[in-house]
Write a protein that holds these residues in place. Structure first.
Motif, PDB file in Angstrom:
ATOM      1  N   ALA A   1     -10.315   5.833  -0.101  1.00  0.00           N
ATOM      2  CA  ALA A   1      -9.230   6.745  -0.484  1.00  0.00           C
ATOM      3  C   ALA A   1      -9.781   8.138  -0.781  1.00  0.00           C
ATOM      4  O   ALA A   1      -9.137   9.142  -0.452  1.00  0.00           O
TER       5      ALA A   1
ATOM      6  N   THR B   1       0.836  -1.208   0.000  1.00  0.00           N
ATOM      7  CA  THR B   1       0.000   0.000   0.000  1.00  0.00           C
ATOM      8  C   THR B   1       0.865   1.251   0.000  1.00  0.00           C
ATOM      9  O   THR B   1       0.613   2.195  -0.748  1.00  0.00           O
TER      10      THR B   1
ATOM     11  N   TYR C   1       0.938   3.969  -2.844  1.00  0.00           N
ATOM     12  CA  TYR C   1       0.645   5.367  -2.540  1.00  0.00           C
ATOM     13  C   TYR C   1       1.769   6.279  -3.038  1.00  0.00           C
ATOM     14  O   TYR C   1       1.507   7.351  -3.586  1.00  0.00           O
TER      15      TYR C   1
ATOM     16  N   LEU D   1      -4.591   0.594  -3.245  1.00  0.00           N
ATOM     17  CA  LEU D   1      -4.978   0.137  -1.910  1.00  0.00           C
ATOM     18  C   LEU D   1      -5.776  -1.163  -2.001  1.00  0.00           C
ATOM     19  O   LEU D   1      -5.500  -2.129  -1.290  1.00  0.00           O
TER      20      LEU D   1
ATOM     21  N   ALA E   1      -4.572   5.967  -5.781  1.00  0.00           N
ATOM     22  CA  ALA E   1      -4.189   5.408  -4.477  1.00  0.00           C
ATOM     23  C   ALA E   1      -5.221   4.378  -4.015  1.00  0.00           C
ATOM     24  O   ALA E   1      -4.861   3.336  -3.463  1.00  0.00           O
ATOM     25  N   GLY E   2      -6.498   4.635  -4.248  1.00  0.00           N
ATOM     26  CA  GLY E   2      -7.544   3.696  -3.873  1.00  0.00           C
ATOM     27  C   GLY E   2      -7.469   2.402  -4.657  1.00  0.00           C
ATOM     28  O   GLY E   2      -7.680   1.315  -4.108  1.00  0.00           O
TER      29      GLY E   2
ATOM     30  N   PHE F   1      -5.898  10.333  -5.409  1.00  0.00           N
ATOM     31  CA  PHE F   1      -6.550   9.431  -4.471  1.00  0.00           C
ATOM     32  C   PHE F   1      -7.393   8.355  -5.159  1.00  0.00           C
ATOM     33  O   PHE F   1      -7.651   7.313  -4.565  1.00  0.00           O
TER      34      PHE F   1
ATOM     35  N   LEU G   1      -2.858   5.565   5.657  1.00  0.00           N
ATOM     36  CA  LEU G   1      -3.921   5.104   4.760  1.00  0.00           C
ATOM     37  C   LEU G   1      -4.118   3.599   4.891  1.00  0.00           C
ATOM     38  O   LEU G   1      -5.244   3.110   5.045  1.00  0.00           O
TER      39      LEU G   1
END
Length: 133
Positions: A78, A7, A11, A124, A120-121, A117, A57
């Protein structure tokens, strides 16, 4: 531990890609017009920020109701974290610093934050083994 490391790496990739593209390529003139911007970026501080944010996160996601959901749940999570962070950057900084155009600042920072984001999500969800879309 592996999912948290993945993660953080995801990120970093998402953040570095979007922020570097934004600051140094796509919106370079936008940032150059801000009088408080450094001529030379201190990259170690930026990487430290990404490591801290990616760690938080991952930890908070793993202990949230979003964990175990779908990839879209990871993206939604995210986005929530992004709304928390980007609201300061887009609104708080525009309130404190003499940015050349407040509407432009808000639009650029919000748009770049949304892309950051979202990516990033997605990372993730992949790092935490989310299989469902």
């Amino acid at each position: 531990m592996r999912r948290h490391i993945l993660t953080v790496l995801g990120y970093i990739v998402a953040s570095f890609f979007t922020q570097a593209s934004s600051h140094f390529v796509i919106f370079a003139q936008h940032y150059a017009a801000v009088p408080i911007m450094r001529a030379e970026t201190i990259f170690p501080l930026g990487f430290a920020t990404m490591i801290i944010q990616g760690s938080v996160l991952s930890y908070v996601f793993a202990n949230s109701r979003f964990a175990g959901g779908s990839r879209m749940d990871a993206v939604r999570f995210a986005w929530l974290v992004g709304a928390f962070l980007v609201s300061y950057i887009a609104l708080g900084e525009a309130a404190k610093y003499n940015v050349p155009s407040i509407p432009s600042w808000i639009a650029v920072e919000t748009g770049v934050g949304f892309v950051q984001f979202t990516l990033a999500g997605l990372f993730l969800g992949l790092a935490h083994g989310v299989k469902k879309l």
